[in-house]
Design a protein around this motif. Structure first.
Motif, PDB file in Angstrom:
ATOM      1  N   ALA A   1      23.326  48.119 -22.940  1.00 28.24           N
ATOM      2  CA  ALA A   1      23.664  47.065 -21.995  1.00 28.24           C
ATOM      3  C   ALA A   1      24.868  46.259 -22.479  1.00 28.24           C
ATOM      4  O   ALA A   1      25.693  45.801 -21.681  1.00 28.24           O
TER       5      ALA A   1
ATOM      6  N   CYS B   1      32.017  41.446 -26.266  1.00 26.10           N
ATOM      7  CA  CYS B   1      31.317  42.630 -25.777  1.00 26.10           C
ATOM      8  C   CYS B   1      32.371  43.525 -25.144  1.00 26.10           C
ATOM      9  O   CYS B   1      33.218  43.038 -24.389  1.00 26.10           O
TER      10      CYS B   1
ATOM     11  N   HIS C   1      32.695  42.249 -19.128  1.00 27.81           N
ATOM     12  CA  HIS C   1      31.805  41.253 -19.730  1.00 27.81           C
ATOM     13  C   HIS C   1      32.561  40.172 -20.501  1.00 27.81           C
ATOM     14  O   HIS C   1      32.274  38.982 -20.363  1.00 27.81           O
TER      15      HIS C   1
ATOM     16  N   GLN D   1      31.486  36.780 -22.062  1.00 24.48           N
ATOM     17  CA  GLN D   1      30.678  37.267 -23.188  1.00 24.48           C
ATOM     18  C   GLN D   1      31.580  37.476 -24.399  1.00 24.48           C
ATOM     19  O   GLN D   1      31.917  38.609 -24.780  1.00 24.48           O
TER      20      GLN D   1
ATOM     21  N   ILE E   1      31.807  46.115 -23.053  1.00 20.77           N
ATOM     22  CA  ILE E   1      31.455  46.670 -21.748  1.00 20.77           C
ATOM     23  C   ILE E   1      32.394  46.051 -20.696  1.00 20.77           C
ATOM     24  O   ILE E   1      32.610  44.828 -20.702  1.00 20.77           O
TER      25      ILE E   1
HETATM   26 CU    CU Z   1      28.135  42.872 -22.469  1.00 23.35          CU
END
Ligand code: CU
Ligand code: NAG
Ligand code: NAG
Length: 175
Positions: free
Chosen positions: A70, A112, A117, A122, A114
């Motif tokens: 995630a 992060c 994000h 994040q 991803i």
């Molecule tokens: Cu993330």
């Protein structure tokens, strides 16, 4: 023969205990984001607001709580942090929860990787200062003896409670 004033005695004990507590701090674990953990909070001030609640010292640890896949934790440069780029990632941790020890002073940057994000918020920067509880250097003469063990977090908690009770007693005696 000297009369001991109870209030002064309590105050002295409290001060002595407070001094002992200040020397007894140990490395702390900081759970990033508190109960929210390390997630896409979609809030660009959330992690800086979280970090502003703490002092980070060398030896402290950051605990990033997230589910594998995630999110992840990339250690990055300031430039990569500012721009949310992942090309020059210093270190990448993909298994959560992840614990990162803060080994050096200065600002440490985490994002992060991803997609989307980091830019949504994040990302975390923490300023790390020297350990306030560096033990005094041992005496250069005499026999060597093992250093005393650092006080545990739970014993500090008990001591804090005790100090609080003593302080309340002192205030009650004054008023
Ligand atoms: Cu993330
Ligand atoms: C973003 O996070 C800050 C700090 O936690 C909080 O004060 C603020 O209310 C949040 N904003 C939103 C839209 O949730
Ligand atoms: C911090 O130091 C520990 C112990 O030497 C080491 O295992 C760890 O990889 C270091 N962390 C970083 C981020 O360099």
């Amino acid at each position: 023969m000297a009369r001991i004033n109870m209030t002064q005695l309590v105050m002295a004990l409290t001060l002595a205990l407070a001094a002992a507590l200040l020397q007894g701090t140990t490395a702390d674990d900081h759970t990033v984001g508190g109960t929210s953990g390390w997630t896409n909070v979609r809030n660009t001030t959330f992690y800086s607001a979280w970090a502003s609640n703490f002092t980070f010292e060398v030896g402290d640890r950051l605990v990033f709580n997230f589910a594998n896949g995630a999110h992840d934790v990339a250690t990055v440069t300031k430039d990569a942090y500012d721009a949310c780029t992942t090309a020059n990632t210093i270190n990448l941790i993909q298994n959560g929860p992840a614990t990162v020890t803060l080994n050096t002073t200065g600002t440490h940057y985490f994002i992060c990787t991803i997609a989307g994000h980091c830019s949504a918020g994040q990302k975390l920067s923490v300023n790390v200062v020297a350990d306030s509880d560096t033990p005094p250097s041992p005496p250069t003469t005499g026999t060597t003896s093992p250093p005393p063990p650092p006080s545990s977090a739970s014993s500090r908690g008990v001591a804090f409670a005790f100090a609080f009770v003593l302080m309340s007693l002192a205030i009650a005696l004054f008023c």
